[in-house]
Write an enzyme that holds these catalytic residues in place. Structure first.
Site, PDB file in Angstrom:
ATOM      1  N   ASP A 310       0.846  -1.191   0.000  1.00 45.72           N
ATOM      2  CA  ASP A 310       0.000   0.000   0.000  1.00 45.72           C
ATOM      3  C   ASP A 310       0.880   1.238   0.000  1.00 45.72           C
ATOM      4  O   ASP A 310       1.943   1.252   0.630  1.00 45.72           O
ATOM      5  CB  ASP A 310      -0.904   0.021   1.233  1.00 45.72           C
ATOM      6  CG  ASP A 310      -2.156  -0.814   1.011  1.00 45.72           C
ATOM      7  OD1 ASP A 310      -2.656  -0.827  -0.117  1.00 45.72           O
ATOM      8  OD2 ASP A 310      -2.615  -1.450   1.967  1.00 45.72           O
ATOM      9  N   MET A 386     -12.279  24.369   7.502  1.00 42.94           N
ATOM     10  CA  MET A 386     -11.166  25.302   7.644  1.00 42.94           C
ATOM     11  C   MET A 386     -10.927  25.562   9.130  1.00 42.94           C
ATOM     12  O   MET A 386     -11.755  25.240   9.983  1.00 42.94           O
ATOM     13  CB  MET A 386     -11.443  26.616   6.907  1.00 42.94           C
ATOM     14  CG  MET A 386     -12.616  27.391   7.421  1.00 42.94           C
ATOM     15  SD  MET A 386     -12.873  28.924   6.471  1.00 42.94           S
ATOM     16  CE  MET A 386     -14.323  29.579   7.281  1.00 42.94           C
ATOM     17  N   LYS A 403      -7.232  29.152   7.160  1.00 43.25           N
ATOM     18  CA  LYS A 403      -6.653  28.243   6.152  1.00 43.25           C
ATOM     19  C   LYS A 403      -7.601  27.054   6.021  1.00 43.25           C
ATOM     20  O   LYS A 403      -8.215  26.599   6.989  1.00 43.25           O
ATOM     21  CB  LYS A 403      -5.244  27.763   6.548  1.00 43.25           C
ATOM     22  CG  LYS A 403      -5.193  26.714   7.639  1.00 43.25           C
ATOM     23  CD  LYS A 403      -3.786  26.155   7.812  1.00 43.25           C
ATOM     24  CE  LYS A 403      -3.755  24.935   8.726  1.00 43.25           C
ATOM     25  NZ  LYS A 403      -4.186  25.185  10.096  1.00 43.25           N
TER      26      LYS A 403
END
Length: 692
Positions: A310, A386, A403
């Site tokens: 993986d 955010m 952000k």
């Protein structure tokens, strides 16, 4: 590499117990499991009878007595090698057994709890486990989420999260709940828990010979039978030679000499060490905190030539890290970095911490004292998508720094009557196409720029894949990412192939395709959806943190739940095969030297006439002192070499990532040539000491 279960190579307690067990293993029922050593044992018994017969007939032979003693030592040393390997396993099991306690369980029936002993639990029962409770048996979390201390099993002190409905739902009996409350459905019957199975496997109670081990045992038995038939015919041949030479038939071969010759010619060295090599392979795997359900699995690991890995957590760190700040037009990169760091000061996620570190490393922007900033931090939520911080300025104005995802920041900007630049949208789209994660940073109603988050390839992983390639192993990266992202990461990591946008059924199909083409496949997984692929793979390593279905489907369990462990498992498997091959080569090669020691000694008088030295004495290239010392030297060396090679059998031949051809050449040079030279030197030294 984990060393939590590591046991010293020679522990006083283990050595003393192994010495006692080597005597117990003289039982014919136990000894016959090793045909080569069983033949030596029969020879020791017959020689002992000859010694006692000589005593009763007043014809005692110290030569025969010494041969008998060293034959018994040969059997005991072979038994000792197996016993000390088993003793190391039992020491590991004792450590595991200490982790089992007579735990009380809080069994739930309906809405009522009943306190019972853990040993009374049955498969399907539901128990309640809260802070401070010891989980009474193996099970699956069916409700709740909790922090669990698994140090009793893994040796790791850091707690792990176990929760219902995911791939981290399996819990192990003997581990302890640190916080919160969970409901656990028992998945094992008493006496068949994970720890019980571990103890049985480690002790060797359920160890079965592997196919390669069985095949080698048959080969060794076949060689022993051939040499037995050859030795049986020698008295008739010598009778003819002595008669033709006019010599006394009393010089014909005695039974102890024939037995000594047989024991030195059959492959006693590898016969005495074969079982120890197999047991120690499982022990070395346990030192890496991996439990194999069979020796067959370890052998298969050594033959694996295709590895499915993986991407997330195995090839990459699994946590996306900040790698770059991309400012908007008319915004300095320093201002963007400063705002990004401020918005991340309270973010304890790996991504948040990486943003703080990147700002510090690139622009020397230091973290600020949060309590002095009059800051109100806005945590991330799934709804808002955010996070950020509100800063109160001296004039009472609140400066909002955020952000988050492009869509979330765009909504935030527009709600504040701001403008969202098209250039920022293009940057976001470009990063997304590369498989990166773009986070947009905004201050009030203005976009400052984009933070580039990237899934980082693990350091040194490219070199590991290069080593596997040298060994002839093909690596295939499996990821759910799109083809473009998968190709970029595959190139950076150095894997040979990749599967993008892979689903569970795709893994299973790929394994079957590789196996149909004659390859042995290894893979690693932790979820229920990985179970079919784990069961299909030749080596399926299940994470201990994974689901019960995954652990039962695989033939190995990684207690550390470290996806990169698959590479170490392959190395252990190859080391097991290399050790067995090296010692087999050495064993067969040193029989040649013993041949040159004994045959000239017993045949020196054939066709000798009156001189007493026949033409076959020319074969005495070792210039041994006498026929008796030559025979005895070979028998002594034959016994001692088993003892001297026990550490190598337990520790294993040093592993090097080279191709099969290079490994074979190295094997022949070191152990083949060494197997020829060492006995010549060893037998000569012993002969000198005997004659002194």
């Amino acid at each position: 590499m984990s060393t939590k279960h590591k046991t010293s190579l020679f522990n006083k307690k283990i050595v003393l117990q192994a010495a006692a067990d080597s005597i117990n293993k003289l039982n014919p029922v136990s000894l016959i499991k090793n045909p080569v050593i069983f033949i030596v044992g029969i020879g020791a018994v017959l020689t002992t009878f000859v010694v006692f017969a000589g005593i009763f007939q007043q014809a005692f032979s110290s030569f025969n007595l010494q041969i008998a003693i060293w034959l018994w030592f040969t059997v005991l040393f072979a038994n000792f090698s197996e016993a000390i390997a088993e003793g190391r396993g039992k020491a590991q099991a004792d450590t595991l057994r200490k982790n089992r306690t007579q735990t009380k369980a809080r069994k739930l029936e309906g809405k009522q709890e009943f306190s019972i002993f853990a040993t009374e639990l049955k498969k399907g029962d539901i128990v309640v486990c809260e802070t401070g409770d010891v989980i009474p048996s193996d099970g699956e979390v069916i409700e709740g989420v909790a922090s669990v201390d698994e140090s009793a099993i893994t040796g790791e002190s850091a707690p792990v999260i176990r929760e219902s409905g995911g791939d981290r739902s399996a819990v192990t009996g003997g581990t302890k709940v640190i916080s919160d409350r969970i409901l656990v459905q028992i998945t094992s019957e008493p006496g068949n828990t994970f720890i019980d199975r571990m103890i049985s496997l480690v002790e060797g109670a359920k160890r079965q010979k592997t196919p390669n081990e069985i095949a080698l045992s048959i080969l060794l038995s076949g060689l022993s039978i051939i040499f037995l038939l050859a030795v049986v015919t020698l008295p008739a041949f010598f009778h003819y030679g002595l008669t033709a030479s006019g010599l006394s038939l009393t010089q014909n071969l005695s039974l102890p000499v024939l037995i000594a010759l047989l024991v030195c010619l059959i492959p006693t060295t590898i016969g005495g060490l074969l079982s120890a090599i197999g047991i120690s392979g499982m022990d070395r795997l346990l030192q890496r905190n991996v439990i194999a359900t069979s020796g067959r699995a370890i052998e298969a690991a050594g033959d694996v030539d295709v590895l499915l890995l993986d991407k997330t957590g195995t090839i990459t760190l699994g946590n996306r890290m900040a790698t770059d700040f991309i400012p908007a037009e008319n915004v300095s990169i320093e201002k963007l970095a400063d705002a990004a760091q401020l918005s991340s000061l309270s973010d304890e996620t790996p991504e948040g911490r990486s943003i703080v570190i990147l700002a510090k490393e690139k622009f020397n922007i230091r973290g600020r004292e949060v309590h002095e900033m009059n800051a109100v931090f806005i945590p991330f939520t799934a709804q808002s998508r955010m996070s950020g911080v509100d800063l109160k300025t001296e004039g009472g104005h609140v400066q909002q720094i955020r952000k988050g995802s492009s869509e979330a920041i765009k909504t935030f900007i527009l709600n504040n009557n701001g403008f969202y630049p098209q250039k920022i949208q293009e940057i976001v789209s470009e990063l997304a196409q590369q498989g990166a994660t773009p986070l947009v940073v905004a201050e009030d109603n203005k976009v400052l720029g984009v933070i580039h988050l990237k899934d980082i390839v693990k350091g040194g992983i490219k070199q590991r894949f290069a080593e596997l390639r040298k060994m002839g192993i093909k690596t295939v990266m499996i990821t759910g990412d799109n083809s473009l992202t998968a190709a970029a990461i595959a190139a950076e990591a150095g894997v040979d192939d990749f599967m993008a946008e892979a689903k569970p059924e795709d893994k299973l199909r790929r394994i079957r395709e590789e196996q149909a083409n004659g390859h042995l496949v290894g893979m690693i997984g932790d979820g229920t959806n990985d179970a079919p692929a784990l069961a299909q793979a030749d080596i399926g390593i299940a994470m201990n943190s994974g689901t019960q279905a995954a652990r039962e489907a695989g033939n190995m369990v990684d207690l550390d739940s470290n996806p990169t462990k698959l590479i170490e498992v392959v190395e252990v498997g190859k080391q097991l095969l290399m050790t067995r091959g090296a010692l087999t080569t050495f064993s067969i090669a040193n029989d040649v030297a013993k041949y040159f020691a004994i045959i000239p000694a017993i045949a020196i008088s054939l066709y000798s006439g009156k001189t007493g030295i026949g033409p076959l004495s020319a074969l005495n290239i070792m210039n041994l002192g006498s026929p008796q010392s030559a025979i005895l030297s070979a028998v002594v060396f034959n016994a001692l070499i088993i003892m001297l090679l026990v550490p190598l059998a337990l520790k294993g031949v040093r592993y090097r990532p080279v191709s099969a051809n290079q490994a074979l050449m190295r094997n022949l040079l070191i152990f083949g040539l060494g197997g020829l030279i060492a006995p010549f030197a060893g037998i000569k030294i012993i002969d000198i000491l005997i004659n002194l």
